[in-house]
Design an enzyme around this catalytic site. Structure first.
Site, PDB file in Angstrom:
ATOM      1  N   SER A 177       0.829  -1.201   0.000  1.00 46.85           N
ATOM      2  CA  SER A 177       0.000   0.000   0.000  1.00 46.85           C
ATOM      3  C   SER A 177       0.872   1.264   0.000  1.00 46.85           C
ATOM      4  CB  SER A 177      -0.961  -0.038   1.187  1.00 46.85           C
ATOM      5  OG  SER A 177      -2.003   0.890   1.020  1.00 46.85           O
ATOM      6  N   ASP A 218      -5.857  -3.897  -2.552  1.00 44.34           N
ATOM      7  CA  ASP A 218      -4.841  -3.588  -1.546  1.00 44.34           C
ATOM      8  C   ASP A 218      -4.242  -4.849  -0.918  1.00 44.34           C
ATOM      9  OD1 ASP A 218      -3.386  -2.637   0.628  1.00 44.34           O
ATOM     10  OD2 ASP A 218      -4.828  -1.063   1.072  1.00 44.34           O
TER      11      ASP A 218
END
Length: 746
Positions: free
Chosen positions: A67, A211
């Site tokens: 991320s 993610d």
């Protein structure tokens, strides 16, 4: 100090086997891995750790991230120093990057007026509402990442970066961990940070990725698998939230999505040799308004860890001498030469339109800024939801640009609410259709349902080789309940109706400037509401051929801080067909006995507002307006209306101190100065002062030929537009007036 001594002791224990082995066998230097966790805005604290590593002269051999950790980690792997990453992080407009709305400066000129002025926008595809896999597509974010990752242009294998790099994503179809280490690095890190339901998922090959924090937010295992002997882990996540922190249904849904990572973190933590836990306090993943503070937290932690890094660097250097450490390791990046441009994903728009707006040519050499501006020129047409590109080197050390375009739905239904002291409350409904009748076109109809209704329709067709020419058809209707004033005193209320149809031809110089010519057919109607001593009623038609020029470089729609909005029009009024009647004491008078004359005349009108940043939270506003009707003898029918703070009526010149139409004139110049200051987040105060002269084509010495006004506004910037209240005063009659505006005017 005690913590530092403990860490140094542990570091000695970690290094002891390596020291003994090196002394006995001359083994190779232990490899250092660095792992950066995900955490949204909190991940910017990693920058302080990178700066401490740089200061200590510690060479990192492998880098992994998830991320936000993948963004920071990728940049460091390419060769940016920690200080360079900090500079970029502080300069970026993070709030803009993490929205679905591009900056106003990136929007095509012909789209700016309608852009981002509605509370609700519902897309329709084949007659049905269409929902995306996430709220935010992130075009601005993608383009900014592409600009920052330009030094890695052409590198398809992340192990070839200055520091070998891998990032983590999640296969949304089965929840599997996906390690990304080849291909386009921008696409990889964009996938690694695609928070489910917030960002749209990213397609890589036949997989749809989101993610990596869902399954592996702290990829220490990945660093070990790459060959790291010692792993430094920087973690900004605080794990699952406690029950009392789960206040909303969204909190619960997000918590459910991270159970798998919570289990994985236990294993990752045990494998981490030097673990750094940042205490982020009340900051969250969405705290992009606190970038400076978050970076400072990371820098404080970096200063705390510096002795550890320095001891490790010096120990390794003593055992395994290396060339001098370099903080800035960025490779030289030359301009690219395009040999081909391939566009994929087009369904409704054609390739000629796309390439024409793109403006890049095969055989040309371009920088990262050139590529970004070219893509924004296409994206600004609002035909496209997302445009990404991949620059692939060919066999001749040149570049093929592979563009992937995701189009917006062709149809939108939009809604807004607005209130203005002049027009009162309105509910606005808009229907926008692209490729209506012919391709590369945009049509819309807007209706304001109100006691002062308005209707606007426009059809615009892009033409020309670069699609910078356009032909437009327009329709406009407004109905106003107005008051006629003499010497700033109300004399008569009347109803005014105005209707026009037009055709115009436009040349767009760039995203902020356009010029054009056109002709309007106009209908005007005046109808007094009450019988008065003298009155004029009836209607007329006329033709208006005009030239116009416009410029809009404002940085944002609501409370801009920089840029100019300028509109100029010069025209010729002819072929008038008056049908007005004049009454005095209820008796119709011969029209020839009045001062009115409907001969042809020329007109010009200018409105300009310039915003200059002034201080950290302020902006100076310079506003000027002017209008002249040459040889005009029509009284208030085609006159300019001075007053009000927002453009809500035809031929209006806004001016602080008086209300709309309190001065009606055939010639006027206005000047206003204001200072806009943000006293708190999204709350603004704006003092204003203005001066005007009118009727200057005749005698300018009479009273009321000059105006001076003052005002102070308090406003709040909302998703529906500004909510603003103003108290203002005019010297010429000594009255205090109040003005309210809510939302975007029609």
């Amino acid at each position: 100090m005690r913590i530092r001594r403990v860490l140094v002791c542990w570091l000695g224990i970690i290094l002891l086997p390596a020291v003994i082995f090196a002394q006995q066998s001359g083994a190779v230097r232990p490899k250092i891995g660095l792992t950066l966790s995900g955490g949204g805005a909190k991940g910017l604290a990693h920058i302080g750790i990178l700066e401490a590593i740089d200061s200590a002269g510690l060479k990192v051999d492998y880098l992994t991230g998830t991320s936000m950790g993948s963004i920071v980690g990728a940049l460091y792997s390419m060769g940016y120093s920690g200080a360079a990453i900090e500079k970029m992080a502080r300069e970026l407009d993070w709030n803009n990057l993490f929205t679905n709305q591009p900056q106003l400066t990136a929007i095509s000129y012909e789209e700016k007026k309608e852009y981002n002025k509605y509370i609700i926008e519902i897309p329709f595809e084949y007659g049905k509402p269409k929902l995306a896999s996430g709220v935010i597509s992130g075009e601005q974010l993608w383009l900014e990442l592409a600009r920052m990752c330009w030094p890695a242009n052409g590198v398809r294998d992340f192990s070839q970066f200055n520091i070998p790099f891998k990032c983590i994503a999640t296969d949304v179809s089965n929840g599997a961990i996906v390690t990304l280490d080849t291909g386009d690095v921008v696409t990889a890190i964009r996938a690694s940070m695609a928070i489910p339901s917030i960002f749209t998922a990213i397609n890589i090959g036949d997989r749809k990725l989101v993610d990596g924090g869902v399954v592996r937010n702290f990829p220490v295992i990945t660093a070990k698998e790459m060959g790291a002997d010692i792993v430094i882990g920087s973690n900004v996540s605080e794990g699952l939230r406690k029950a009392d922190q789960l206040q909303t249904p969204l909190d619960v849904i997000q918590q459910l999505g991270f159970y798998k990572d919570a289990d994985d973190f236990k294993d990752e933590r045990q494998l981490c040799d030097i673990f750094i836990q940042h205490k982020m306090g009340t900051y969250s993943a969405a705290s992009f308004g606190s970038v400076d503070s978050i970076i400072e937290i990371g820098k404080r932690k970096g200063r705390e860890m510096y002795p550890i890094f320095k001891h490790l660097a010096d120990s390794l250097q003593a055992l395994y001498p290396l060339p001098p450490f370099e903080k800035n390791r960025l490779p030289f990046t030359a301009d690219i030469e395009l040999t081909a441009i391939q566009v994929n994903g087009l369904k409704h728009s054609d390739e000629k339109f796309f390439l024409g707006r793109l403006g890049l040519k095969t055989g040309g050499c371009y920088t990262s800024r050139d590529i970004k501006e070219a893509v924004l020129n296409v994206f600004g047409t609002r035909f496209y939801k997302m445009i990404t590109y991949d620059l692939v080197p060919d066999s001749n050390r040149q570049t093929i640009m592979k563009v992937n375009a995701e189009e917006n739905p062709l149809s939108y239904v939009k809604f807004a609410l607005t209130y203005n002291s002049f027009t009162n409350a309105s509910a606005i409904v808009n229907i926008t259709q692209r490729n209506f009748i012919v391709p590369n076109s945009r049509a819309f109809v807007s209706v304001a349902v109100s006691e002062n209704p308005r209707i606007q329709a426009e059809y615009f067709k892009y033409t020309g080789h670069d699609r910078n020419f356009g032909v437009g058809l327009g329709f406009y209707f407004e109905y106003n309940t107005m008051t006629y004033y003499e010497d700033l005193k109300a004399k008569q209320d009347f109803q005014s109706k105005y209707l026009s149809t037009d055709i115009h031809f436009q040349y767009t110089l760039n995203s902020i400037m356009a010029v054009g010519i056109g002709t309007k057919w106009e209908f005007l109607n005046l109808n007094p509401r009450y019988v008065n001593e003298q009155e004029i009623r009836g209607n007329s038609t006329q033709l208006n051929s005009y030239f116009y020029a416009g410029m809009n470089s404002l940085d944002q729609k609501v409370y801009p801080r920089r840029g100019m909005d300028l509109q100029f029009e010069a025209g010729w009024i002819y072929n008038e067909n008056p049908g007005f009647r004049v009454f005095r004491d209820g008796i119709q008078q011969p029209f020839d006995s009045t001062e009115f004359n409907f001969a042809e005349y020329q007109r010009a009108m200018l409105q300009a507002k310039y915003h200059i940043p002034f201080g950290k939270k302020g902006a100076l506003q310079i506003q000027a307006g002017g209008g002249v009707n040459f040889n005009h003898m029509q009284g208030p029918i085609n006159a300019f209306q001075i007053g009000g703070l927002a453009n809500v009526m035809r031929n209006q010149l806004p001016f602080v101190g008086i209300l709309e139409g309190e001065v009606s004139t055939s010639s006027a110049l206005t000047f206003q100065l204001a200072y806009q200051y943000e006293v708190a987040k999204n709350i603004f105060t704006t003092p204003r002062i203005g001066a005007a002269v009118y009727d200057f084509m005749g005698n300018v010495e009479d009273r009321y030929k000059y105006l001076s006004g003052y005002g102070i506004s308090t406003g709040y910037a909302t998703f529906m537009g500004p909510i603003e209240a103003t108290m203002m005063y005019c010297d010429q009659d000594g009255r205090l007036r109040f003005y309210v505006n809510i939302g975007f005017n029609f």
